[in-house]
Design an enzyme around this catalytic site. Structure first.
Site, PDB file in Angstrom:
ATOM      1  N   TYR A  96      18.074  22.390   1.829  1.00  0.00           N
ATOM      2  CA  TYR A  96      17.378  22.734   0.588  1.00  0.00           C
ATOM      3  C   TYR A  96      16.039  23.374   0.891  1.00  0.00           C
ATOM      4  CZ  TYR A  96      14.239  18.664   0.879  1.00  0.00           C
ATOM      5  OH  TYR A  96      13.290  17.757   1.272  1.00  0.00           O
ATOM      6  N   CYS A  97      15.575  24.165  -0.061  1.00  0.00           N
ATOM      7  CA  CYS A  97      14.248  24.778  -0.008  1.00  0.00           C
ATOM      8  C   CYS A  97      13.642  24.620  -1.393  1.00  0.00           C
ATOM      9  CB  CYS A  97      14.346  26.242   0.422  1.00  0.00           C
ATOM     10  SG  CYS A  97      15.293  27.280  -0.713  1.00  0.00           S
ATOM     11  N   GLY A  98      12.725  25.477  -1.771  1.00  0.00           N
ATOM     12  CA  GLY A  98      12.090  25.350  -3.074  1.00  0.00           C
ATOM     13  C   GLY A  98      13.040  25.560  -4.235  1.00  0.00           C
TER      14      GLY A  98
END
Length: 93
Positions: free
Chosen positions: A52-54
């Site tokens: 996951y990222c932003g």
């Protein structure tokens, strides 16, 4: 995760983003180093890995690269950190 399963949850955001908060239980392998460091961190290429990222863009790119490296159980979390927080998922700082 709601069933108590503990997949390999990997945060690919920048160090400064990680320092502000993360999904509980995640490990940090930033987008800039994940391809270099993944084999030492998670050597099992059949392991379930959730990136996951932003918001989902960086993690989608990282997931694509890991798949090209032979990782078969890697996915990108839809909505990323923002989606997780909005859904009330557990976080830590």
């Amino acid at each position: 995760m709601k069933k108590g399963e503990k997949p390999n949850l990997v945060d690919v955001r920048e160090d400064s983003e990680w320092a502000k908060g993360r999904i509980a239980g995640a490990r940090h392998l930033g987008k800039g180093v994940i391809e270099r460091d993944i084999e030492a961190a998670i050597p099992d290429k059949s392991a379930e890995i959730i990136l996951y990222c932003g918001g989902g863009f960086r993690s989608a790119l990282a997931a694509d690269n890991l798949q090209k490296m032979g990782y078969r159980g890697v996915v990108s979390m839809d909505g990323g950190w923002r989606g997780w927080v909005d859904a009330g998922g557990p976080v830590e700082k």
